[in-house]
Design a protein around this motif. Structure first.
Motif, PDB file in Angstrom:
ATOM      1  N   UNK A   6       0.860  -1.190   0.000  1.00 47.85           N
ATOM      2  CA  UNK A   6       0.000   0.000   0.000  1.00 47.85           C
ATOM      3  C   UNK A   6       0.890   1.231   0.000  1.00 47.85           C
ATOM      4  N   UNK A   7       1.159   1.740  -1.191  1.00 51.84           N
ATOM      5  CA  UNK A   7       2.006   2.919  -1.315  1.00 51.84           C
ATOM      6  C   UNK A   7       1.190   4.182  -1.088  1.00 51.84           C
ATOM      7  N   UNK A   8       1.669   4.985  -0.164  1.00 46.34           N
ATOM      8  CA  UNK A   8       1.039   6.268   0.138  1.00 46.34           C
ATOM      9  C   UNK A   8       2.147   7.286   0.378  1.00 46.34           C
ATOM     10  N   UNK A  40      15.816  16.501   7.755  1.00 43.81           N
ATOM     11  CA  UNK A  40      14.421  16.960   7.684  1.00 43.81           C
ATOM     12  C   UNK A  40      14.049  17.469   6.285  1.00 43.81           C
ATOM     13  N   UNK A  41      15.011  17.475   5.366  1.00 40.86           N
ATOM     14  CA  UNK A  41      14.728  17.916   3.995  1.00 40.86           C
ATOM     15  C   UNK A  41      14.201  16.795   3.105  1.00 40.86           C
ATOM     16  N   UNK A  42      14.087  15.594   3.655  1.00 37.26           N
ATOM     17  CA  UNK A  42      13.557  14.485   2.847  1.00 37.26           C
ATOM     18  C   UNK A  42      12.051  14.708   2.703  1.00 37.26           C
ATOM     19  N   UNK A  43      11.582  14.852   1.475  1.00 39.65           N
ATOM     20  CA  UNK A  43      10.147  15.090   1.295  1.00 39.65           C
ATOM     21  C   UNK A  43       9.340  13.811   1.527  1.00 39.65           C
ATOM     22  N   UNK A  44       8.055  13.981   1.779  1.00 38.58           N
ATOM     23  CA  UNK A  44       7.170  12.815   1.823  1.00 38.58           C
ATOM     24  C   UNK A  44       7.189  12.203   0.432  1.00 38.58           C
ATOM     25  N   UNK A  45       7.191  10.874   0.375  1.00 36.56           N
ATOM     26  CA  UNK A  45       7.131  10.206  -0.927  1.00 36.56           C
ATOM     27  C   UNK A  45       6.391   8.893  -0.785  1.00 36.56           C
ATOM     28  N   UNK A  46       6.177   8.219  -1.914  1.00 38.77           N
ATOM     29  CA  UNK A  46       5.382   6.990  -1.922  1.00 38.77           C
ATOM     30  C   UNK A  46       6.131   5.837  -1.269  1.00 38.77           C
ATOM     31  N   UNK A  47       5.504   5.249  -0.254  1.00 42.60           N
ATOM     32  CA  UNK A  47       6.091   4.102   0.441  1.00 42.60           C
ATOM     33  C   UNK A  47       4.997   3.353   1.185  1.00 42.60           C
ATOM     34  N   UNK A  48       5.307   2.105   1.535  1.00 44.60           N
ATOM     35  CA  UNK A  48       4.408   1.293   2.344  1.00 44.60           C
ATOM     36  C   UNK A  48       4.872   1.423   3.797  1.00 44.60           C
ATOM     37  N   UNK A  49       4.123   2.192   4.570  1.00 44.87           N
ATOM     38  CA  UNK A  49       4.483   2.520   5.943  1.00 44.87           C
ATOM     39  C   UNK A  49       4.711   1.270   6.805  1.00 44.87           C
ATOM     40  N   UNK A  50       3.766   0.333   6.748  1.00 46.01           N
ATOM     41  CA  UNK A  50       3.848  -0.854   7.610  1.00 46.01           C
ATOM     42  C   UNK A  50       5.084  -1.692   7.304  1.00 46.01           C
ATOM     43  N   UNK A 151      13.131   8.377  -4.086  1.00 42.96           N
ATOM     44  CA  UNK A 151      12.024   9.246  -3.669  1.00 42.96           C
ATOM     45  C   UNK A 151      11.006   9.204  -4.802  1.00 42.96           C
ATOM     46  N   UNK A 152      10.020   8.331  -4.640  1.00 41.16           N
ATOM     47  CA  UNK A 152       9.062   8.060  -5.711  1.00 41.16           C
ATOM     48  C   UNK A 152       7.816   8.937  -5.583  1.00 41.16           C
ATOM     49  N   UNK A 153       7.437   9.462  -6.722  1.00 41.88           N
ATOM     50  CA  UNK A 153       6.232  10.284  -6.813  1.00 41.88           C
ATOM     51  C   UNK A 153       5.242   9.584  -7.742  1.00 41.88           C
ATOM     52  N   UNK A 154       3.959   9.883  -7.596  1.00 40.72           N
ATOM     53  CA  UNK A 154       3.001   9.284  -8.539  1.00 40.72           C
ATOM     54  C   UNK A 154       3.331   9.752  -9.946  1.00 40.72           C
ATOM     55  N   UNK A 155       3.147   8.892 -10.900  1.00 37.81           N
ATOM     56  CA  UNK A 155       3.413   9.270 -12.291  1.00 37.81           C
ATOM     57  C   UNK A 155       2.342  10.264 -12.747  1.00 37.81           C
ATOM     58  N   UNK A 156       2.819  11.340 -13.307  1.00 33.26           N
ATOM     59  CA  UNK A 156       1.877  12.323 -13.838  1.00 33.26           C
ATOM     60  C   UNK A 156       1.392  11.837 -15.191  1.00 33.26           C
TER      61      UNK A 156
END
Length: 164
Positions: A6-8, A40-50, A151-156
Motif C-alpha cells: 500500500x504505497x502512500x 528533515x529535507x527528505x520530502x514525503x514520498x510513496x512508500x508502504x508505511x507498515x 524518492x518516488x512520486x506518482x506518475x503524472x
C-alpha cells in the motif's frame, strides 16, 4: 500471507522515529544508546508505511543482538539527489566474511534463536520500493546497513484527448 503493498505519501523520518520509539524499552534494557541524525529535507514520498516500519524494527533488533554488552547505534537519514539513504550503524561483533554473502537468504541465521527471515524480509521490502541495501561489516568492529530508497512520486499523466 502479507497484505498487498500500500504505497502512500509518507514521511520517512516519522516512520523511523516510530520504530525507534517502539523499540525504546528493549534498547534501554540492553544498554543500547541510539544516536539519531535525521535529514528533515527528505520530502514525503510513496512508500508502504507498515513494511518499512517492520524493516526498521528488524534492523534495530539485529543491531541490538549484535551488541550483547550494550553500545551505540547510529541511525541517520540523508537525501542525495532523489534517493533517501537510511543508515543503521552498530558497534557490535560484526558479520564474518563467510556469513556476509548469505545474510539476505531465507532461513539463514547465525543465532541460536530466530527464523533467519528478518533480513530477507528487509531486503524484499527495500526491493519492492525500487531500492537496494549496502552492507559493510568487520568482525568485532560493527556493521553498517544502508538502505537506498528512490524518492518516488506518482506518475503524472496527461488527460486523455477528448473524443471527436
Amino acid at each position: 500471507r502479507k497484505p498487498p503493498l500500500r504505497f502512500r505519501h509518507e514521511n520517512l523520518n516519522q516512520i523511523l522515529r516510530s520504530a525507534i520509539e517502539f523499540m525504546s524499552p528493549e534498547l534501554s534494557e540492553n544498554k543500547i544508546r541510539v544516536q539519531i541524525k535525521l535529514d528533515e529535507n527528505i520530502p514525503a514520498f510513496l512508500m508502504d508505511r507498515e513494511r518499512l516500519h517492520q524493516s526498521f524494527i528488524n534492523l534495530i533488533k539485529n543491531a541490538m543482538e549484535a551488541m550483547p554488552k550494550g553500545g551505540r547505534l547510529l541511525i541517520r537519514t540523508t537525501l542525495k539527489d532523489k534517493v533517501a539513504l537510511i543508515v543503521f550503524k552498530d558497534e557490535g561483533q560484526g558479520i564474518s566474511e563467510n556469513d556476509l554473502p548469505h545474510i539476505f537468504e531465507a532461513y539463514y541465521t547465525t543465532k541460536n534463536e530466530g527464523s533467519g527471515l528478518g533480513l530477507m524480509t528487509v531486503w524484499k521490502t527495500v526491493a519492492e520500493h525500487g531500492g537496494h541495501i549496502e552492507v559493510s561489516s568487520k568482525q568485532n568492529d560493527g556493521s553498517t546497513f544502508t538502505l537506498l530508497l528512490p524518492v518516488r512520486e506518482p506518475k503524472l499523466q496527461l488527460a486523455a484527448p477528448k473524443g471527436k
